[in-house]
Design an enzyme around this catalytic site. Structure first.
Site, PDB file in Angstrom:
ATOM      1  N   CYS A 281       0.782  -1.239   0.000  1.00  0.00           N
ATOM      2  CA  CYS A 281       0.000   0.000   0.000  1.00  0.00           C
ATOM      3  C   CYS A 281       0.813   1.289   0.000  1.00  0.00           C
ATOM      4  CB  CYS A 281      -0.924   0.005   1.205  1.00  0.00           C
ATOM      5  SG  CYS A 281      -1.975  -1.432   1.204  1.00  0.00           S
TER       6      CYS A 281
HETATM    7  C1  UGA Z   1      -1.204   0.112   5.664  1.00  0.00           C
HETATM    8  C2  UGA Z   1      -1.968   1.023   6.653  1.00  0.00           C
HETATM    9  O1  UGA Z   1      -1.438   0.872   7.966  1.00  0.00           O
HETATM   10  C3  UGA Z   1      -3.472   0.692   6.662  1.00  0.00           C
HETATM   11  O2  UGA Z   1      -4.174   1.622   7.492  1.00  0.00           O
HETATM   12  C4  UGA Z   1      -4.018   0.777   5.235  1.00  0.00           C
HETATM   13  O3  UGA Z   1      -5.411   0.472   5.180  1.00  0.00           O
HETATM   14  C5  UGA Z   1      -3.256  -0.201   4.369  1.00  0.00           C
HETATM   15  O4  UGA Z   1      -1.846   0.157   4.367  1.00  0.00           O
HETATM   16  C6  UGA Z   1      -3.834  -0.128   2.972  1.00  0.00           C
HETATM   17  O5  UGA Z   1      -3.758   0.917   2.334  1.00  0.00           O
HETATM   18  O6  UGA Z   1      -4.504  -1.099   2.558  1.00  0.00           O
HETATM   19  P1  UGA Z   1      -0.131  -2.329   5.812  1.00  0.00           P
HETATM   20  O7  UGA Z   1       0.572  -1.962   4.557  1.00  0.00           O
HETATM   21  O8  UGA Z   1      -0.835  -3.626   5.903  1.00  0.00           O
HETATM   22  O9  UGA Z   1      -1.245  -1.204   6.185  1.00  0.00           O
HETATM   23  O10 UGA Z   1       0.971  -2.367   6.969  1.00  0.00           O
HETATM   24  P2  UGA Z   1       1.500  -1.413   8.128  1.00  0.00           P
HETATM   25  O11 UGA Z   1       1.293  -2.107   9.402  1.00  0.00           O
HETATM   26  O12 UGA Z   1       0.976  -0.046   8.010  1.00  0.00           O
HETATM   27  O13 UGA Z   1       3.085  -1.393   7.831  1.00  0.00           O
HETATM   28  C7  UGA Z   1       3.612  -0.896   6.612  1.00  0.00           C
HETATM   29  C8  UGA Z   1       5.114  -0.858   6.650  1.00  0.00           C
HETATM   30  O14 UGA Z   1       5.596   0.176   7.504  1.00  0.00           O
HETATM   31  C9  UGA Z   1       5.801  -2.147   7.128  1.00  0.00           C
HETATM   32  O15 UGA Z   1       6.855  -2.478   6.253  1.00  0.00           O
HETATM   33  C10 UGA Z   1       6.345  -1.790   8.495  1.00  0.00           C
HETATM   34  O16 UGA Z   1       7.522  -2.509   8.831  1.00  0.00           O
HETATM   35  C11 UGA Z   1       6.673  -0.309   8.300  1.00  0.00           C
HETATM   36  N1  UGA Z   1       6.716   0.458   9.567  1.00  0.00           N
HETATM   37  C12 UGA Z   1       5.613   0.609  10.333  1.00  0.00           C
HETATM   38  C13 UGA Z   1       7.924   1.060   9.954  1.00  0.00           C
HETATM   39  O17 UGA Z   1       8.953   0.948   9.265  1.00  0.00           O
HETATM   40  N2  UGA Z   1       7.954   1.785  11.120  1.00  0.00           N
HETATM   41  C14 UGA Z   1       6.842   1.944  11.901  1.00  0.00           C
HETATM   42  O18 UGA Z   1       6.947   2.629  12.945  1.00  0.00           O
HETATM   43  C15 UGA Z   1       5.648   1.344  11.500  1.00  0.00           C
END
Ligand code: UGA
Length: 455
Positions: A281
Site C-alpha cells: 500500500c
Molecule cells: C497500511 C496502513 O497501515 C493501513 O491503514 C491501510 O489500510 C493499508 O496500508 C492499505 O492501504 O490497505 P499495511 O501496509 O498492511 O497497512 O501495513 P502497516 O502495518 O501499516 O506497515 C507498513 C510498513 O511500515 C511495514 O513495512 C512496516 O515494517 C513499516 N513500519 C511501520 C515502519 O517501518 N515503522 C513503523 O513505525 C511502523
C-alpha cells in the site's frame, strides 16, 4: 423456506478488504454474495477455506460454514451477484503501473459489470467504492461507466458512495470490526444515508466510539491517501532523525522518538526508525497520489522525499554492515526476515528486496535469507539472487554479517550468545531496533539504525 434478509450485499473482489468484509458481514446475518473471476478462489471460499492467510479469517469462515453457510457465497458471475443484492461494494485492487501511476483497469471492468446488471434491474441499488482510488474516480469513472452502460441515472436509479478502508494486513478482521471512524463520501444525501443505515445496523453500539463522517466523493477518496501518506511520512521522518542521531555519538533514535511521540498532538505510532516501509500500500499509494497531482499540474516535494528517504534506508543498512564487517565481497551475509512486516508472508515492496539488490550491486553474492513464513514467496520474488535457509541456525552458520530485516517474535528471543555460537564472525546490524542496544553492543560486533556509540 425463502428467507428475507435485512441486507443483501455483493462484494466484487475477494482480496483482503473484500473477503474480510464479506466474512464479517456474514457473521452478522447479512447475506453476502462475493464475486471473483478466479474459479479456484471461488471454490475455496465456497468450501469455507480462506484463499490467503489473514489472522482470524479462517476461524470466522469455519464458523460461518458451520452455522449459516448460506450467508456467504462466492460467485463467478458478478452480474448475478449484483442482481441478487441491494448494495454492491467494489473491492478490486488498484495496483501500481510501470510508470508508478494507478492502474484502474479492474475498477473499470467491475463498473461495467455493475452497469450491465443495473440495466436489467428496476429497483434502486447502492454502489460503494471501497478500493483506494485517486480523487474523481468514483464520480467520473465508476459513476459514468455505470450510467453509460445501464442507461440509468445516479442519484435517481442508483446511489453512489466512496468509503475508504483502513485495514492493515494481519489486523484486517479486527480493523473491520472495530474501526476508528467510518468515512462516507456520497454522490447525494440519499446514497450516504442508505450506507450510514447499513453501518448503524452492522456496528450497533460500536458507533458510540466511532464517528461516521459524511462528505463528498472526492474528499473521501483523498482521506485514504491522506492517511497512508501521513503514516509513510511519519516513518520517513523517524528515519531522517535516525540519520541525524547517527551524527552524534550516544544519541538513541528510540529514545528521541519516544520523547517526540509522547506529545499528545503527535503520538508515537509509526515513528519506528528502521530499514524502511514496504507492503502493497504505502509505495503504491504515495506514488499514485504523486502521479495524480503531477498530472493536474502540482508536483509534490514532500512525498518525493518520503519515498527517497525510505528507500535509502536499505542502502544505509548495507553501509552500516560494511562499516562494521569491512568489505563483504566473498563473505556470507545473512538476512533475518524477508516479509515486509511480521505476521505475514507478503513480500510486496519488502525492504529485504531493496537490501538484496544493494548487496548484489556491491558484488556481494553469498547471501542467505530466512523468514519464518515468507521463504516461499521470497523465492518467487528474489529467484536465485539469494539462498534460503530453513532455520535461524542454518542462516547464521558460517556467516560473517547478519542483518535483521523483519522483527519476527522468534528473532526477538535471540541473545548475543546465539549469534556467537553459529556465526563465523558475529557481526550484527539491527535494522528494526529489536535488540537491547547496551547488551548487544557489549557482547557482539554490533550496529543499529539510529545509534552509534563511542568506544
Ligand atoms: C497500511 C496502513 O497501515 C493501513 O491503514 C491501510 O489500510 C493499508 O496500508 C492499505 O492501504 O490497505 P499495511 O501496509 O498492511 O497497512 O501495513 P502497516 O502495518 O501499516 O506497515 C507498513 C510498513 O511500515 C511495514 O513495512 C512496516 O515494517 C513499516 N513500519 C511501520 C515502519 O517501518 N515503522 C513503523 O513505525 C511502523
Amino acid at each position: 423456506m425463502f428467507k428475507i434478509y435485512k441486507y443483501r450485499v455483493s462484494i466484487l473482489g475477494t482480496g483482503f478488504i473484500g473477503l474480510c468484509s464479506a466474512a464479517c458481514f456474514a457473521e452478522k446475518d447479512i447475506k453476502v454474495l462475493a464475486s471473483t473471476h478466479n474459479e479456484k478462489k471461488a471454490k475455496m471460499i465456497n468450501d469455507g477455506i480462506a484463499p490467503f492467510f489473514e489472522a482470524g479469517l479462517q476461524e470466522m469462515m469455519d464458523n460461518i460454514k458451520k452455522k449459516h453457510p448460506e450467508l456467504l457465497q462466492c460467485m463467478l458471475d458478478p452480474i448475478k451477484a449484483v442482481l441478487e443484492t441491494d448494495i454492491s461494494m467494489i473491492t478490486q485492487g488498484t495496483p501500481m503501473r510501470e510508470d508508478k501511476s494507478i492502474d484502474l483497469s479492474y475498477i473499470e471492468s467491475t463498473a461495467r459489470e455493475i452497469g450491465e446488471a443495473l440495466k436489467q434491474k428496476d429497483k434502486y441499488h447502492l454502489v460503494v467504492v471501497r478500493s483506494t482510488v485517486v480523487p474523481g474516480t468514483t464520480r467520473n469513472l465508476v459513476g459514468k461507466i455505470i450510467k453509460d452502460v445501464s442507461g440509468k441515472e445516479p442519484g435517481k436509479d442508483y446511489g453512489l458512495c466512496m468509503q475508504p478502508e483502513f485495514l492493515a494486513e494481519g489486523r484486517s478482521i479486527e480493523d473491520t470490526l472495530h474501526p476508528d471512524r467510518i468515512v462516507i463520501g456520497e454522490f447525494d444525501v440519499k446514497s450516504g444515508s442508505m450506507l450510514q443505515e447499513f453501518y448503524e445496523y452492522f456496528y450497533g453500539e460500536h458507533l458510540n466510539q466511532c464517528p461516521i463522517l459524511r462528505m463528498n466523493l472526492e474528499s473521501a477518496e483523498l482521506v485514504k491517501y491522506g492517511n497512508n501518506c501521513l503514516l509513510s511520512t511519519k516513518i520517513s521522518y523517524a528515519n531522517e532523525f535516525a540519520n541525524f542521531a547517527e551524527l552524534v555519538p550516544n544519541v538513541d533514535i528510540v529514545q528521541v522518538m519516544k520523547g517526540v511521540g509522547l506529545d499528545y498532538r503527535i503520538n508515537s505510532r509509526f515513528l519506528g526508525a528502521g530499514v524502511g516501509f514496504g507492503g502493497s500500500c504505502f509505495h503504491k499509494d504515495v506514488n499514485a497520489i504523486k502521479a495524480w497531482s503531477k498530472s493536474k499540474g502540482y508536483t509534490s516535494r514532500l512525498l518525493e522525499a518520503v519515498l527517497d528517504i525510505n528507500d535509502d534506508q536499505a542502502v544505509h543498512i548495507v553501509d552500516l554492515a560494511e562499516e562494521l564487517a569491512g568489505n563483504l565481497m566473498g563473505k556470507k551475509v545473512s538476512l533475518l526476515g524477508l516479509a515486509f512486516k511480521p505476521g505475514t508472508d507478503d513480500m510486496r515492496e519488502a525492504a529485504s528486496i531493496r537490501v538484496v539488490n544493494e548487496l548484489i550491486k556491491r558484488g556481494i553474492k553469498n547471501i542467505e535469507g530466512y523468514d519464518p513464513k515468507a521463504n516461499e514467496k521470497a523465492a518467487i520474488e528474489l529467484g536465485d539472487k539469494i539462498k534460503f535457509a530453513d532455520s535461524i541456525e542454518q542462516v547464521l552458520k558460517d556467516s560473517e554479517c547478519a542483518l535483521l530485516i523483519t522483527e519476527w517474535d522468534e528473532f526477538k528471543k535471540l541473545t548475543p550468545e546465539d549469534f556467537k555460537k553459529h556465526m563465523k564472525t558475529p557481526n550484527l546490524v539491527d535494522g528494526r531496533r529489536l535488540y537491547n542496544y547496551e547488551i548487544f553492543n557489549k557482547n557482539l560486533f554490533f550496529r543499529a539504525i539510529g545509534r552509534i556509540n563511542l568506544e
